[in-house]
Enzyme design. Structure first.
Site, PDB file in Angstrom:
ATOM      1  N   ARG A 109     -50.703 -29.820  -5.894  1.00  0.00           N
ATOM      2  CA  ARG A 109     -49.609 -29.137  -5.179  1.00  0.00           C
ATOM      3  C   ARG A 109     -49.507 -27.709  -5.675  1.00  0.00           C
ATOM      4  O   ARG A 109     -50.245 -27.317  -6.575  1.00  0.00           O
ATOM      5  CB  ARG A 109     -48.284 -29.863  -5.450  1.00  0.00           C
ATOM      6  CG  ARG A 109     -47.933 -29.826  -6.926  1.00  0.00           C
ATOM      7  CD  ARG A 109     -46.530 -30.305  -7.219  1.00  0.00           C
ATOM      8  NE  ARG A 109     -46.300 -30.202  -8.659  1.00  0.00           N
ATOM      9  CZ  ARG A 109     -45.158 -30.466  -9.256  1.00  0.00           C
ATOM     10  NH1 ARG A 109     -44.119 -30.891  -8.546  1.00  0.00           N
ATOM     11  NH2 ARG A 109     -45.016 -30.330 -10.557  1.00  0.00           N
ATOM     12  N   CYS A 113     -53.336 -21.142  -0.500  1.00  0.00           N
ATOM     13  CA  CYS A 113     -53.767 -19.742  -0.537  1.00  0.00           C
ATOM     14  C   CYS A 113     -52.689 -18.895   0.131  1.00  0.00           C
ATOM     15  O   CYS A 113     -52.374 -19.101   1.299  1.00  0.00           O
ATOM     16  CB  CYS A 113     -55.082 -19.561   0.203  1.00  0.00           C
ATOM     17  SG  CYS A 113     -55.413 -17.809   0.511  1.00  0.00           S
ATOM     18  N   ASN A 147     -41.733 -24.539  -3.779  1.00  0.00           N
ATOM     19  CA  ASN A 147     -41.351 -25.046  -5.099  1.00  0.00           C
ATOM     20  C   ASN A 147     -42.208 -24.384  -6.165  1.00  0.00           C
ATOM     21  O   ASN A 147     -43.427 -24.321  -6.036  1.00  0.00           O
ATOM     22  CB  ASN A 147     -41.572 -26.562  -5.175  1.00  0.00           C
ATOM     23  CG  ASN A 147     -40.896 -27.174  -6.387  1.00  0.00           C
ATOM     24  OD1 ASN A 147     -39.664 -27.178  -6.481  1.00  0.00           O
ATOM     25  ND2 ASN A 147     -41.684 -27.666  -7.315  1.00  0.00           N
ATOM     26  N   GLU A 148     -41.553 -23.891  -7.191  1.00  0.00           N
ATOM     27  CA  GLU A 148     -42.258 -23.300  -8.332  1.00  0.00           C
ATOM     28  C   GLU A 148     -43.517 -22.534  -7.908  1.00  0.00           C
ATOM     29  O   GLU A 148     -44.633 -22.866  -8.301  1.00  0.00           O
ATOM     30  CB  GLU A 148     -42.606 -24.374  -9.361  1.00  0.00           C
ATOM     31  CG  GLU A 148     -41.380 -24.914 -10.057  1.00  0.00           C
ATOM     32  CD  GLU A 148     -41.708 -25.750 -11.287  1.00  0.00           C
ATOM     33  OE1 GLU A 148     -42.820 -26.282 -11.383  1.00  0.00           O
ATOM     34  OE2 GLU A 148     -40.831 -25.865 -12.144  1.00  0.00           O
ATOM     35  N   CYS A 153     -55.208 -16.945  -6.280  1.00  0.00           N
ATOM     36  CA  CYS A 153     -56.331 -17.336  -5.428  1.00  0.00           C
ATOM     37  C   CYS A 153     -57.312 -16.173  -5.345  1.00  0.00           C
ATOM     38  O   CYS A 153     -56.918 -15.012  -5.321  1.00  0.00           O
ATOM     39  CB  CYS A 153     -55.809 -17.697  -4.044  1.00  0.00           C
ATOM     40  SG  CYS A 153     -57.126 -18.194  -2.907  1.00  0.00           S
ATOM     41  N   CYS A 155     -60.015 -16.156  -2.954  1.00  0.00           N
ATOM     42  CA  CYS A 155     -60.852 -16.473  -1.799  1.00  0.00           C
ATOM     43  C   CYS A 155     -61.123 -15.208  -0.971  1.00  0.00           C
ATOM     44  O   CYS A 155     -60.624 -14.124  -1.269  1.00  0.00           O
ATOM     45  CB  CYS A 155     -60.176 -17.537  -0.938  1.00  0.00           C
ATOM     46  SG  CYS A 155     -58.821 -16.901   0.049  1.00  0.00           S
ATOM     47  N   CYS A 158     -58.045 -13.608   0.524  1.00  0.00           N
ATOM     48  CA  CYS A 158     -57.307 -12.833  -0.480  1.00  0.00           C
ATOM     49  C   CYS A 158     -58.017 -11.509  -0.763  1.00  0.00           C
ATOM     50  O   CYS A 158     -57.373 -10.472  -0.938  1.00  0.00           O
ATOM     51  CB  CYS A 158     -57.126 -13.646  -1.754  1.00  0.00           C
ATOM     52  SG  CYS A 158     -55.890 -14.960  -1.542  1.00  0.00           S
ATOM     53  N   GLU A 304     -33.534 -27.339 -12.111  1.00  0.00           N
ATOM     54  CA  GLU A 304     -34.093 -28.555 -12.704  1.00  0.00           C
ATOM     55  C   GLU A 304     -33.977 -28.530 -14.220  1.00  0.00           C
ATOM     56  O   GLU A 304     -34.196 -27.502 -14.847  1.00  0.00           O
ATOM     57  CB  GLU A 304     -35.600 -28.683 -12.401  1.00  0.00           C
ATOM     58  CG  GLU A 304     -35.963 -28.878 -10.964  1.00  0.00           C
ATOM     59  CD  GLU A 304     -37.490 -28.996 -10.793  1.00  0.00           C
ATOM     60  OE1 GLU A 304     -38.183 -29.362 -11.759  1.00  0.00           O
ATOM     61  OE2 GLU A 304     -37.967 -28.697  -9.691  1.00  0.00           O
ATOM     62  N   TRP A 312     -45.057 -34.195 -18.854  1.00  0.00           N
ATOM     63  CA  TRP A 312     -46.245 -33.337 -18.772  1.00  0.00           C
ATOM     64  C   TRP A 312     -46.486 -32.535 -20.027  1.00  0.00           C
ATOM     65  O   TRP A 312     -47.448 -31.784 -20.098  1.00  0.00           O
ATOM     66  CB  TRP A 312     -46.153 -32.418 -17.565  1.00  0.00           C
ATOM     67  CG  TRP A 312     -44.840 -31.729 -17.415  1.00  0.00           C
ATOM     68  CD1 TRP A 312     -43.764 -32.169 -16.686  1.00  0.00           C
ATOM     69  CD2 TRP A 312     -44.413 -30.510 -18.031  1.00  0.00           C
ATOM     70  NE1 TRP A 312     -42.713 -31.301 -16.807  1.00  0.00           N
ATOM     71  CE2 TRP A 312     -43.081 -30.279 -17.622  1.00  0.00           C
ATOM     72  CE3 TRP A 312     -45.025 -29.593 -18.879  1.00  0.00           C
ATOM     73  CZ2 TRP A 312     -42.346 -29.165 -18.034  1.00  0.00           C
ATOM     74  CZ3 TRP A 312     -44.295 -28.489 -19.297  1.00  0.00           C
ATOM     75  CH2 TRP A 312     -42.968 -28.283 -18.874  1.00  0.00           C
ATOM     76  N   HIS A 355     -41.465 -39.495 -16.196  1.00  0.00           N
ATOM     77  CA  HIS A 355     -40.505 -38.389 -16.268  1.00  0.00           C
ATOM     78  C   HIS A 355     -39.088 -38.937 -16.195  1.00  0.00           C
ATOM     79  O   HIS A 355     -38.772 -39.749 -15.345  1.00  0.00           O
ATOM     80  CB  HIS A 355     -40.752 -37.409 -15.120  1.00  0.00           C
ATOM     81  CG  HIS A 355     -40.135 -36.064 -15.345  1.00  0.00           C
ATOM     82  ND1 HIS A 355     -38.778 -35.853 -15.291  1.00  0.00           N
ATOM     83  CD2 HIS A 355     -40.685 -34.864 -15.644  1.00  0.00           C
ATOM     84  CE1 HIS A 355     -38.526 -34.574 -15.532  1.00  0.00           C
ATOM     85  NE2 HIS A 355     -39.672 -33.952 -15.756  1.00  0.00           N
TER      86      HIS A 355
HETATM   87  C1  GLA Z   1     -41.378 -29.059 -11.970  1.00  0.00           C
HETATM   88  C2  GLA Z   1     -41.337 -29.403 -10.502  1.00  0.00           C
HETATM   89  C3  GLA Z   1     -40.816 -30.758 -10.224  1.00  0.00           C
HETATM   90  C4  GLA Z   1     -41.285 -31.754 -11.240  1.00  0.00           C
HETATM   91  C5  GLA Z   1     -40.911 -31.276 -12.611  1.00  0.00           C
HETATM   92  C6  GLA Z   1     -41.266 -32.247 -13.701  1.00  0.00           C
HETATM   93  O1  GLA Z   1     -40.295 -28.373 -12.404  1.00  0.00           O
HETATM   94  O2  GLA Z   1     -40.616 -28.473  -9.752  1.00  0.00           O
HETATM   95  O3  GLA Z   1     -41.248 -31.139  -8.942  1.00  0.00           O
HETATM   96  O4  GLA Z   1     -42.649 -31.916 -11.148  1.00  0.00           O
HETATM   97  O5  GLA Z   1     -41.598 -30.096 -12.860  1.00  0.00           O
HETATM   98  O6  GLA Z   1     -40.851 -31.774 -14.962  1.00  0.00           O
HETATM   99 ZN    ZN Z   2     -56.859 -17.009  -1.059  1.00  0.00          ZN
END
Ligand code: GLA
Ligand code: ZN
Length: 666
Positions: A109, A113, A147-148, A153, A155, A158, A304, A312, A355
């Protein structure tokens, strides 16, 4: 823009991963835990768009209906953080090419690109469809785009986009060649098409450094801008249908890849994900909060945190009893208006099944974590809107600049151990330990708001910055800067004429050479007070040009040369710290600088406690936190004030055990 009228308390919620019976249980349990908010739809693109032609919002409709019935504050994500498999199969361009030049397949995830026209088209289309469908729902309190965001990239799309970006920046190839200093190694560019992306197949190096910082820095800026353009495109699509609701995306503290000061200008509110490790100092977490608040100089959202464990990190320790609560209040103290967890129910499979979550795999309320979440939820309800929107104020500004971060860590020499965030944190920690409030500020901040500006390892001094620092000092401000400062301009070419370049005049020193000390080596600084301290990493060999020496080297061939200096400039002062001092030595110098600047602590007493102040319309609110193993007494200066959590007035007898928290209203 509508802001919150209660503290959002909840977090990432993925009912789509569960059968419907579980949803009902969730609602019951969350009610019990005083949860009032959920972030939904973070990774549902494949479900919302099962094929190129087809969209299906039926499940999301049900989720949003349910949360609306329960009067939740909904944070609605756009789901573009993970690509659908069909898209990667049909349009391989949506996947990235990495630093080694490998084009990726479907999987993982946060890896679209940014310059793929297909990704751009479908991500924006999805955001628009969501906004059209749900934008009028008053329960939706915030949009959460993607998200985050992060990564990079290399490619072909780019590469093409990079050339366009460069043409816009430089106009001519002459200007580009000069900026990149391409005469070195005969890299002169005669046609825009000759420019290739600086991964390891180009000017990038195996160790992540670069042969030409000019191109690599521009690539980072381009990449940050390109991903930001993904954000703004989705944002604009939402705005077509919803002009009212806040829009954000979740940032990651000191994450290196994106210039968050630039990003924040495009965001209505900053939100971020706080995942300290088991051994992260509390001062570092505090610094990250201050940085996230500093991006807009405004309250932020904690999007979060884990209620207990991560999965992780290498060692995913449980949060100790009371730790999550204390961490949450630290977050609010530093400017958060929300407390959101990742996640509300622990997932059954894939890499995050270990988690932490509000609801554990056992599936009931009878867990330590659930009880702690419930207690905090009840307290936040008691707190009501007392802190919402209130402001943190500071007399000290610490400069944090992503360009500088990149340039410093790209540069070859003098030492590989000079990393940016570590050094910023050492300076931050001095103020943290003394409960002196700090704002983390950009290079182009209005310095005149501060009594003391600290710019550690200000390796890159960009146009305009030296002048504004100079006028800050001339008008009575105090500036602290250090080794490896004033060396280069925005393209990583040296400011000729002697280090620290444009800071030389105001610092009143000339740095002739910079020694690098291997990890096993150190030197000594003999202060004019007679104190001595060890120093290491780098040693500037400097000459006084008006400054006075506050300490000189005790060893080696540069014994006796100044190591730390102070210069009077206009009505103010500049401290130049020419070597990496041990903590106690650094503290002595920063004590002096703080005194010169007239910097005040949040309260004069309370050593060992973390004390932070937010100012609301009703007056000051003091957060008093104990992160130490030893018990501490309430500082005398705060006695008599009312604790918003218990309703009681605190006295000299009030004792704070580890992780205890008081929130005192003036
Ligand atoms: C990130 C992501 C979440 C999840 C958390 C786990 O912050 O945004 O989707 O994967 O990590 O710590
Ligand atoms: Zn690219």
């Amino acid at each position: 823009m509508k802001r919150f009228n209660r503290i959002l308390y909840g977090g990432d919620y993925n009912p789509n991963q569960w059968p419907r019976e579980v949803w009902e249980e969730d609602m019951k349990m969350f009610r019990h835990a005083h949860i009032n908010s959920a972030t939904v739809n973070v990774f549902s693109w494949a479900k919302l768009q099962p094929s190129e032609e087809k969209y299906d919002f039926s499940e999301l409709d049900d989720i949003i209906d349910m949360l609306s019935r329960e009067n939740y504050e909904i944070v609605l994500a756009t789901s573009t953080g993970a690509l659908p498999a069909w898209m990667a199969k049909k349009y391989p361009e949506v996947e990235r090419t990495d630093y080694e030049g490998r084009h990726h397949k479907f999987g993982h995830r946060h890896n679209a690109c940014p310059n793929s026209p297909v990704f751009q088209k479908y991500s924006v289309r999805l955001a628009a469809k969501l906004a059209q469908r749900y934008g009028g729902n008053p329960h939706i309190k915030c949009w959460h785009i993607n998200n985050e965001y992060g990564g990079e990239c290399y490619c072909e799309n780019c590469e093409k986009a990079f050339r366009v970006w460069l043409q816009k920046k430089y106009g001519t190839l002459e200007a580009l060649n000069e900026a990149w200093n391409t005469e070195f190694w005969g890299h002169t560019i005669y046609d825009w098409d000759e420019i290739v992306l600086p991964n390891v197949l180009g000017d990038g190096m195996e160790n992540g450094r670069t042969a030409f910082a000019g191109i690599s820095l521009d690539y980072r800026r381009f990449n940050s801008d390109g991903i930001l353009a993904n954000y703004t495109a989705e944002r604009d699509a939402i705005r077509e249908f919803d002009q009212e609701t806040l829009i954000t995306t979740n940032l990651m503290g000191t994450y290196k890849g994106l210039d968050y000061f630039k990003w924040a200008k495009e965001m209505d509110i900053v939100s971020w994900d706080n995942y300290p490790g088991y051994n992260t100092p509390w001062s570092e977490t505090a610094m990250c909060h201050d940085l996230m608040r500093g991006l807009k100089d405004a309250p932020f959202m904690l999007m979060e945190q884990t209620p207990s464990q991560q999965n992780w990190q290498n060692y995913n320790a449980l949060k100790r009893p009371g730790q999550m609560r204390a961490q949450s209040y630290q977050t609010i103290a530093h400017g958060a208006d929300t407390i959101q967890f990742f996640q509300l129910r622990r997932s059954v499979g894939a890499c995050e099944k270990f988690h932490g979550a509000v609801i554990a795999h056992v599936g009931n309320e009878n867990t330590r974590v659930f009880r702690e979440v419930t207690q905090l939820g009840a307290e936040l309800e008691t707190l009501g809107d007392a802190v919402l929107g209130s402001r943190n104020e500071a007399q000290v500004g610490i400069v944090f600049d992503w360009d500088n971060y990149w340039a410093l860590e790209y540069t070859s020499g003098p030492t590989i151990d000079l990393t940016y965030v570590k050094h910023i944190h050492e300076y931050y920690k001095y103020f943290y330990d003394r409960n002196i409030a700090v704002n983390m500020i950009p290079y182009d901040a209005d310095f005149s708001q501060y009594k003391l500006v600290v710019a550690p390892v200000l390796y890159m001094v960009k146009e305009g910055m030296a002048q504004s620092l100079e006028s800050f000092v001339e008008n009575g401000g105090t500036l602290v800067t250090t080794y490896m400062s004033g060396i280069v301009g925005q393209s990583d070419n040296v400011h000729l004429g002697g280090y620290p370049g444009p800071l030389r005049k105001m610092a009143g020193v000339w740095v002739e050479e910079i020694d690098a000390l291997a990890p096993e080596l150190s030197n000594e600084v003999v202060m004019i007070t007679g104190d001595t301290c060890r120093c290491n990493l780098v040693c500037d060999l400097m000459h006084l040009e008006g400054a006075e020496s506050l300490g000189s080297y005790g060893e080696d061939f540069y014994q006796g040369m100044p190591a730390v200096t102070k210069n009077s400039y206009g009505k103010g002062h500049v401290y130049y710290i020419g070597t990496h001092l041990e903590e106690q030595g650094l503290s002595g110098i920063l004590d002096q600088a703080s005194e010169d600047a007239g910097v005040e602590r949040v309260v004069p007493d309370g050593d060992g406690l973390e004390i932070v102040c937010r100012r609301s319309q009703k007056g000051r609110i003091y957060f008093v936190l104990n992160f130490k193993d030893q018990e501490k007494h309430m500082p005398a200066s705060l006695c008599g004030k009312q604790d918003l959590l218990s309703g009681e007035n605190v006295t000299e007898k009030t004792v704070l055990k580890k992780y205890d928290v008081y929130i005192l209203q003036e």
